[in-house]
Structure formats: structure tokens, C-alpha cells
Design an enzyme around this catalytic site. Structure first.
Site, PDB file in Angstrom:
ATOM      1  N   ARG A 194       0.847  -1.203   0.000  1.00 45.66           N
ATOM      2  CA  ARG A 194       0.000   0.000   0.000  1.00 45.66           C
ATOM      3  C   ARG A 194       0.870   1.236   0.000  1.00 45.66           C
ATOM      4  O   ARG A 194       1.621   1.492   0.951  1.00 45.66           O
ATOM      5  CB  ARG A 194      -0.941   0.032   1.208  1.00 45.66           C
ATOM      6  CG  ARG A 194      -1.667   1.380   1.320  1.00 45.66           C
ATOM      7  CD  ARG A 194      -2.952   1.380   2.115  1.00 45.66           C
ATOM      8  NE  ARG A 194      -2.785   1.289   3.533  1.00 45.66           N
ATOM      9  CZ  ARG A 194      -3.757   1.588   4.424  1.00 45.66           C
ATOM     10  NH1 ARG A 194      -4.941   1.991   4.009  1.00 45.66           N
ATOM     11  NH2 ARG A 194      -3.547   1.460   5.705  1.00 45.66           N
ATOM     12  N   ASP A 253      -5.144   1.950  13.490  1.00 44.45           N
ATOM     13  CA  ASP A 253      -4.139   2.709  12.747  1.00 44.45           C
ATOM     14  C   ASP A 253      -4.569   4.164  12.639  1.00 44.45           C
ATOM     15  O   ASP A 253      -5.456   4.618  13.375  1.00 44.45           O
ATOM     16  CB  ASP A 253      -3.843   2.070  11.387  1.00 44.45           C
ATOM     17  CG  ASP A 253      -5.021   2.127  10.423  1.00 44.45           C
ATOM     18  OD1 ASP A 253      -5.993   2.867  10.688  1.00 44.45           O
ATOM     19  OD2 ASP A 253      -4.960   1.437   9.387  1.00 44.45           O
TER      20      ASP A 253
END
Length: 628
Positions: free
Chosen positions: A199, A497
Site C-alpha cells: 500500500r 491505525d
């Protein structure tokens, strides 16, 4: 470096010459011209946002007779599937469970840091998305450690293989006790099972180590895309593996079109056929749900699927509706994937991927994140695992071809949901065609009655403060729970996160600025159902939750952080939730304070940011400690 059009800070080019190879540097120089395009689109983002706030406008669908910006593709053609998409490569046909997490640890030796990759590749996940964005710490040179570790693992360097053998033994000792069998039967063979996925950081972020030759911070997306692909494409090709990326935080089809241009340019530079690089796109933005087919069309042969997340998407809706005093989210715990606007968002994604392109190709839908970790009391773990399996069963029934987990221990708990069904994916499952009505648009911002409570407020503030502190310590992915549950093993920690802190503070901002009314009495504070969330109440709750963190043990709050990064986290939270206008990205305030533990410096930087944004509509996204 002047002949390469980029400037790398300090002596990192030498320290990381295995990442900044001659081939990588040449490719970065080739790609650097896209930096101005990225900056222009980010300016347009803020301008659109500002206009919507000022004029109290909702996000709307494209005019079907218009062309998608940066392309000659007509909007109606995209919606009708009149474009060439991608066939799904063999190693992406079955992605029942994808894990996610960073490939590096903060302040760790190579042997310790690279353990993250070993856990991932030995977990039994069908794919692992190694995160360069929300879950990867950015202190010091962690983004480069992340790249280095992936390169070593993909090449099966002896350093990595030694660590992997040790980790396999540790994983088996856990699984034999918890699952009743060893997870890893042949560790060398297991390393080849999981599809490697990366990512990149979103277009809204700048790299901390590179500037272009005009002195502008290089877009992090350019750095991540280029370094990962250049350093690993040959090894992946040798292994017969696809080159696969996740693209985050895209708001419009125009932004997706820029990504497509960058992918195509890098492929051409490396002599690849266009469409060799495959991409999933995380649908994390309300604006993107209004143009899902348009995004598919512009990414064309690169696109393989969408992922539906939770925290980021909730935050994007909150941000887009900041001007609307009637739009108030409830407690975060109530906003599940079956809640109001979330339910409608998920439905649009599954309909979009199951619309065929001109060649009859469909795309994949990878479901949402499972944040639970099976660590706690027997009762707490059992209850949470039942919820995790039930959530996976729901997504499978709804049409997802797989989902994510945030910890390797969850792979073999959730994966059996898809194993029992046995089908590799749900490509082409029949759903109603997408429509573009006012009712559709209303559904994407649908608020439904749900609790707004003091308990909910405490949870929001406690976890947000902890997250900001973890970020400052280099842990953008952290196991967290509200302070009132410290020591209670029946309440599990959840892997969180960047988006977890952002949405929590966004909801607190909403409650304060829009005058949210509580739905329940609270004996501790004296709040009654129907009372309004006030500044005085916020300040009381903030101080109480902060005090709990200062008193917490080292297991939950590092002692050293209580006089360094935790006060800065509180300063950021204080400013964010009481600011008259909604700050566009929580991460901006965290990023400008990376590697800083001085509260006074932090206060000056935060003030500079808020002033720049208010007066000029400009975000500060560069590394303030990097002076070329």
C-alpha cells in the site's frame, strides 16, 4: 543529485543504497515531474472542500454527458462498462483473507524489524498488504526500513530466512495451544503461499526524505510506488507473482486518472506492458462512492478490485458534512457496516465491481477490516472471536470475495468462513445495476438514531489521545482500548491505525460544534438525556481521560512518553476538537511533529499550520526538519 532532479536529505542515499539503487534513483528522477500534478490536484481538493463548506453543498454525481477529467472517457460510458478493464491474475483469484500491517518496526535492528514480514508471510493469509501508509510509523527513516525489509524478504535473503525459521517456531507454539495444531508445517514452502501486496501512501502526503529539484517535497505516492516496484518487480516476475498495489485515499476519478498515468509511465520506463501493475483501491472517501465506475474506467487494465473499510470512510463522511448542523454521528461503536450510510456505501461497491467491462470482466470486492486480536481472558477472546466470525460470515453472504485482518493470529480464525464455501471468489455475482438518483445520494449520508453517551465520549477521547501518542513513538499501528478498561482482560485490545484517531476526534468535533444531545443519563457527570455537549464538559472529560493515561502502567502507556509525545498528542487533540473550522487531516498535525518531543515547538508548529490553513487554505505537509 542535481542531474537526477531530486534531492535526498542528509546521508540517506548512502545509508540506504540498497533501496536508493541507481535504477531506483533513475526511476525517481523520471517520475518526479508528476509532483506538480499531485500538488495541483491536492489544491483542487481543498478548493472543492472549501466551496462545499462555504456554500453548504453536498457532494453530487458527475454529469453523465461530461468527460472524466484528465481523460477522454465519457461518464456514461464508464457507468455502462464501455471500457477495457483487467482480467484477474491467477494469484489474485483467491484472496479469502488478506492481512495488513507494516514491514518494519520503530527503533529496531534489522533482525527484529524484519520479523514483521516473517509473521505476515507465514500466517497462511492469501495475501498480505504491507502498509506504507496508515499503519507504518514515519519517525526517522522507517519508510525506508519498510522498503528494505520487503526487498530482502522478496529476494529470500539469508537474513530474512534465518528470522523466518525462528518465527515459524514461535507461531507454531502459539497455534498449538490456541488452535490445537501447528500453523506452519513447512516454513520454506509457506513463504511462497501469500501474495505480496504493497500500500502506497496517499496523494495527500509528502515523502519525508526527498524533494524535487525545485525544493518541493516529493509526493509520498511517487516515492512509494517507484521504490517498491523498481526494487522488486524482477524478483516477483521470476517467482511468477503479480505486482500488486493498494491505492488509498483517492477522492475522485480525476485523481485515479493521475494514478493511472503514473503507473503507465513507470511501466514504460521499466519496459513493462501497460497493465502489468495491478491495483486495488481502498474506497475510503465519500466523494469516491459517487464515481465508482468512473474510477474503474480510468484505472483500466490496472484495476482489479475495491476494498471497503470503516474508520477512514466514516471520517470522510464526517468531513464532507462538517457544514451541516443536522449531520451528527453517534457513538463510534454504533457505526458498523450495517449502519445507515455505511450500509449504502457497501452496497454501491459490490454493485460496481459486479458490473462487467466491455470484455465481460468483473472486479473483486475485498471486505473490511477485522481489528480483534485473540489475546485476553478466555471469555473475552471467545466473545470477540464469535463476533469476528459472524462479521466475516455477513460479508461473505453479502458478496465479498474475502476480507482483511489486522493481526496474523486472526488468519486461521476467520479464513474458514470462506474455506467452507469453497468458491475462490464471487466475481460476477448478480446485484441490481447502479443508479444515480437523489435517493442514492441521500443514502450515502444517511444518519440513523443511535446512542450518544458520556461513555462514548470517553472512549473517543481516550483512544484518540493514545493513538496520537503511539504515532509519535513510531507506532502507527497499535493495540488500543479506552483507559477505563486497562487491566480488564474481558475487553480486548483492538489493532488501530491512523484513521482510528482521526475519526474519533472528528466525531468529538461534530458533537461540540453542532451541539450534539446526549441520549442517556450519566450519574458520574450529572449529564441528563437531552443535555448538550458543551465546551466545559469536553474540557472536563479531556482532562480526566488524560489523567488516566498519565497514571497508567508501562504496558499501556510508555513511561517515557508521558513527558514527551503524550503531551503533544493532547495539544493536537485539544486544538483539533475546538477549532472553529474542521482541520482536513489529523495526520497533518501529527506529521509536522514527528521526531519532536518538545511541547513548545509543537505548539508553534500547530499554530503555524492552523494559521496557514485558515488564511491561505494551505496545508503544511512537508518535513519541517528537512532543509535542502
Amino acid at each position: 543529485m542535481s542531474n537526477l532532479n531530486i534531492i535526498i536529505r542528509d546521508n540517506l542515499q548512502t545509508e540506504y543504497n540498497d533501496v536508493y539503487t541507481p535504477e531506483a534513483l533513475a526511476a525517481l528522477s523520471h517520475m518526479a515531474h508528476f509532483n506538480n500534478d499531485v500538488k495541483d490536484l491536492m489544491t483542487k481538493r481543498i478548493q472543492r472542500r472549501s466551496e462545499r463548506q462555504k456554500n453548504k453543498q453536498r457532494i453530487t454525481f458527475y454529469d453523465p454527458e461530461s468527460s472524466i477529467p484528465r481523460t477522454n472517457i465519457k461518464v456514461q460510458d464508464a457507468r455502462d462498462g464501455r471500457f477495457e478493464g483487467s482480467e484477474i491474475p491467477a494469484d489474485l483469484q483467491r484472496q479469502w483473507i488478506q492481512g495488513t500491517g507494516p514491514a518494519a518496526k520503530p527503533n529496531a535492528s534489522l533482525e527484529s524489524s524484519i520479523r514483521n514480514v516473517a509473521y505476515a508471510l507465514l500466517s497462511g493469509a492469501d495475501g498480505w498488504m504491507f502498509d506504507g501508509e496508515d499503519a507504518l510509523g514515519q519517525i526517522d527513516s522507517m519508510s525506508l526500513d519498510n522498503q528494505r525489509n520487503l526487498k530482502l524478504a522478496i529476494r529470500k535473503d539469508p537474513v530474512f530466512l534465518k528470522v523466518a525459521e525462528q518465527v515459524a517456531g514461535e507461531m507454531n507454539r502459539w497455534s498449538e495451544g490456541f488452535l490445537g495444531y501447528p500453523m506452519v508445517k513447512d516454513w520454506k514452502q509457506q513463504l511462497d503461499f501469500t501474495t505480496k501486496i504493497f500500500r502506497c501512501r496517499g496523494l495527500h502526503l509528502d515523502d519525508r526524505h526527498i524533494r524535487d529539484f525545485d525544493g518541493l517535497a516529493l509526493a509520498a505516492s511517487i516515492a512509494d510506488l517507484t521504490l517498491y516496484v523498481v526494487n522488486n518487480y524482477q524478483e516477483l516476475n521470476k517467482a511468477g507473482s503479480s505486482i500488486v498495489l493498494y491505492l488509498p485515499k483517492i477522492q475522485t476519478a480525476e485523481e485515479a486518472a493521475l494514478w493511472n498515468e503514473m503507473l503507465t509511465a513507470l511501466e514504460a520506463h521499466l519496459g513493462m506492458t501497460e497493465g502489468t501493475i495491478k491495483v486495488y483501491l481502498l474506497v475510503e472517501q465519500l466523494e469516491a462512492t459517487h464515481m465508482l465506475m468512473e474510477i474503474r474506467a480510468v484505472l483500466g487494465r490496472h484495476f482489479v478490485g475495491y476494498n471497503t473499510g470503516r474508520w477512514d470512510y466514516i471520517n470522510s463522511v464526517s468531513d464532507a458534512m462538517a457544514w451541516d448542523k443536522t449531520f451528527i454521528n453517534p457513538n463510534i461503536e454504533s457505526i458498523t457496516m450495517t449502519y445507515g450510510y455505511m450500509r449504502n456505501y457497501e452496497d454501491r461497491v459490490r454493485r460496481a465491481v459486479n458490473t462487467p467491462d466491455i470484455n465481460g470482466n468483473f472486479a473483486l470486492w475485498q471486505g473490511g477490516m477485522e481489528p480483534n486480536i485473540p489475546v485476553g481472558s478466555a471469555e473475552g477472546v471467545s466473545s470477540s472471536m464469535q463476533k469476528a466470525v459472524a462479521g466475516a460470515e455477513r460479508e461473505q453472504r453479502e458478496g465479498a470475495s474475502g476480507k482483511w485482518v489486522a493481526h496474523w493470529k486472526m488468519v486461521n480464525i476467520v479464513r474458514p468462513v470462506w474455506e467452507k464455501v469453497g468458491e475462490p471468489n464471487q466475481l460476477g455475482r448478480k446485484f441490481p445495476a447502479l443508479t444515480y438518483t437523489q435517493e442514492d445520494a441521500d443514502g450515502l449520508i444517511l444518519i440513523e438514531p443511535a446512542p450518544i453517551t458520556i461513555r462514548g465520549a470517553r472512549n473517543l477521547l481516550s483512544v484518540a489521545l493514545q493513538y496520537g501518542n503511539a504515532f509519535g513513538q513510531g507506532m502507527q499501528a497499535a493495540a488500543l482500548k479506552a483507559a477505563d478498561y486497562f487491566g480488564n482482560d474481558d475487553i480486548l485490545y483492538l489493532m488501530e491505525d491512523m484513521a482510528t484517531g482521526e475519526i474519533r476526534l472528528s466525531i468529538v468535533w461534530e458533537w461540540l460544534s453542532k451541539g450534539a444531545k446526549f441520549t442517556e443519563d450519566d450519574s458520574e457527570t450529572g449529564v441528563k438525556a437531552g443535555d448538550t455537549f458543551t465546551r466545559e464538559l469536553l474540557e472536563r472529560l479531556m482532562e480526566e481521560e488524560y489523567s488516566k493515561l498519565l497514571k497508567a502502567g508501562n504496558k499501556d502507556v510508555y513511561e517515557a512518553s508521558k513527558t514527551t509525545t503524550l503531551p503533544i498528542s493532547k495539544e493536537i487533540a485539544d486544538i483539533y476538537v475546538v477549532n472553529e473550522y474542521k482541520i482536513p487531516w489529523f495526520i497533518d498535525l501529527l506529521n509536522i511533529n514527528l521526531n519532536n518531543s518538545d511541547l513548545e515547538i509543537a505548539q508553534n508548529r500547530i499554530k503555524k499550520y492552523t494559521t496557514e490553513f485558515k488564511d491561505k487554505g494551505k496545508r503544511i505537509t512537508e518535513n519541517l526538519d528537512f532543509v535542502p
